[in-house]
Design a protein around this motif. Structure first.
Motif, PDB file in Angstrom:
ATOM      1  N   TYR A   1      -3.401   6.896  -3.935  1.00 57.43           N
ATOM      2  CA  TYR A   1      -3.409   6.379  -2.586  1.00 57.43           C
ATOM      3  C   TYR A   1      -3.025   4.587  -3.955  1.00 57.43           C
ATOM      4  O   TYR A   1      -3.538   4.947  -5.602  1.00 57.43           O
ATOM      5  CB  TYR A   1      -4.378   5.886  -1.881  1.00 57.43           C
ATOM      6  N   SER A   2      -2.344   3.901  -3.368  1.00 55.80           N
ATOM      7  CA  SER A   2      -2.306   2.521  -4.125  1.00 55.80           C
ATOM      8  C   SER A   2      -2.568   0.965  -3.354  1.00 55.80           C
ATOM      9  O   SER A   2      -1.535   1.636  -1.773  1.00 55.80           O
ATOM     10  CB  SER A   2      -1.723   2.506  -4.922  1.00 55.80           C
TER      11      SER A   2
ATOM     12  N   SER B   1      -6.715   2.170  -7.473  1.00 56.78           N
ATOM     13  CA  SER B   1      -5.424   3.475  -6.853  1.00 56.78           C
ATOM     14  C   SER B   1      -5.802   4.829  -7.153  1.00 56.78           C
ATOM     15  O   SER B   1      -6.555   4.633  -8.627  1.00 56.78           O
ATOM     16  CB  SER B   1      -3.945   3.147  -7.937  1.00 56.78           C
ATOM     17  N   LYS B   2      -5.442   5.734  -6.479  1.00 55.17           N
ATOM     18  CA  LYS B   2      -5.823   6.731  -7.342  1.00 55.17           C
ATOM     19  C   LYS B   2      -4.699   7.228  -8.078  1.00 55.17           C
ATOM     20  O   LYS B   2      -3.516   7.628  -7.355  1.00 55.17           O
ATOM     21  CB  LYS B   2      -6.260   7.631  -6.828  1.00 55.17           C
ATOM     22  N   ASN B   3      -4.673   8.001  -9.580  1.00 57.20           N
ATOM     23  CA  ASN B   3      -3.695   8.411  -9.815  1.00 57.20           C
ATOM     24  C   ASN B   3      -3.557  10.217 -10.720  1.00 57.20           C
ATOM     25  O   ASN B   3      -5.059   9.828 -11.079  1.00 57.20           O
ATOM     26  CB  ASN B   3      -2.973   7.859 -11.427  1.00 57.20           C
TER      27      ASN B   3
ATOM     28  N   ASP C   1      -9.685   7.083 -10.795  1.00 56.07           N
ATOM     29  CA  ASP C   1      -9.291   5.674 -10.118  1.00 56.07           C
ATOM     30  C   ASP C   1      -9.050   4.826 -11.188  1.00 56.07           C
ATOM     31  O   ASP C   1      -9.810   4.622 -12.455  1.00 56.07           O
ATOM     32  CB  ASP C   1     -11.140   6.722  -9.352  1.00 56.07           C
TER      33      ASP C   1
ATOM     34  N   ASN D   1      -5.307  -4.297  -7.701  1.00 50.95           N
ATOM     35  CA  ASN D   1      -4.813  -3.310  -7.435  1.00 50.95           C
ATOM     36  C   ASN D   1      -5.755  -2.625  -7.701  1.00 50.95           C
ATOM     37  O   ASN D   1      -6.717  -2.634  -8.370  1.00 50.95           O
ATOM     38  CB  ASN D   1      -3.710  -2.879  -8.629  1.00 50.95           C
TER      39      ASN D   1
ATOM     40  N   ALA E   1       0.716  -1.399  -0.135  1.00 48.32           N
ATOM     41  CA  ALA E   1       0.008   0.103   0.337  1.00 48.32           C
ATOM     42  C   ALA E   1       0.830   1.611  -0.074  1.00 48.32           C
ATOM     43  O   ALA E   1       1.925   1.140   0.582  1.00 48.32           O
ATOM     44  CB  ALA E   1      -1.157   0.220   1.026  1.00 48.32           C
ATOM     45  N   SER E   2       0.187   1.972   0.119  1.00 51.68           N
ATOM     46  CA  SER E   2       1.080   3.654  -0.280  1.00 51.68           C
ATOM     47  C   SER E   2       0.353   5.030  -0.483  1.00 51.68           C
ATOM     48  O   SER E   2      -1.251   5.224  -0.683  1.00 51.68           O
ATOM     49  CB  SER E   2       1.700   3.626  -1.362  1.00 51.68           C
TER      50      SER E   2
END
Length: 181
Positions: free
Chosen positions: A28-29, A47-49, A74, A45, A12-13
């Protein structure tokens, strides 16, 4: 990263970037790998990028757009890996919900211009194969993707539904040659 057991791990990040020009979102991821046997693995997975416009997006001489907004998405992906001695097959299913996607479109026959597409949805599947035989390595990828402008309820131009690639590589000591299509 955390290894829960010999067959399950996750990572997680979280990240926050700061800019004087753009409002960068909190991103986040979270991903996991579950490998119950040597021959099978399940991956996932969420994530939001985001992506700020590049210098070329903003200032390309005959088409840059200095009014572009940052792109954010998202994303969700889940995949299966099937592993044999010399053969690996991966399958992936994905979904992306994109806001302010930066898309280059032709203005006339001589130049292209980037623009923001407010709400875009992309989804699809990928199948990836790899086979090793002696000094040869064979790779192929097939992808089916739908890319839709959610406000107009139409597919975006220049986004292929089907894409197939393949390559073969031969390696001898430290020298290799390959062909790809």
């Amino acid at each position: 990263k955390h290894k829960l057991s010999d067959v399950l791990n996750y990572e997680a990040s979280i990240r926050q970037d700061f800019s004087n020009t753009y409002n960068n979102p909190f991103i986040y991821s979270f991903g996991f790998n579950y490998r119950p046997t040597h021959a099978y693995q399940l991956r996932g997975n969420v994530s939001k990028n985001f992506r700020n416009p590049t210098y070329n997006d903003l200032f390309w001489k005959t088409g840059g757009n200095p009014d572009l907004k940052s792109e954010s998405a998202d994303q969700f992906e889940i995949g299966n890996d099937f592993i044999c001695k010399n053969l690996t097959i991966q399958t992936n299913v994905f979904y992306n919900n994109i806001k302010n996607m930066i898309q280059w479109i032709p203005m006339n026959s001589s130049y292209w211009v980037p623009r923001n597409v407010n709400k875009v949805e992309t989804y699809g599947v990928e199948v990836i194969g790899n086979y090793k035989w002696n000094a040869f390595n064979f790779n192929t990828t097939y992808g089916f993707t739908k890319t839709k402008d959610k406000l107009k309820n139409k597919e975006l131009i220049y986004s292929p539904n089907h894409k197939w690639t393949a390559s073969i590589q031969y390696t001898y000591k430290r020298l290799s040659a390959f062909v790809q299509n």
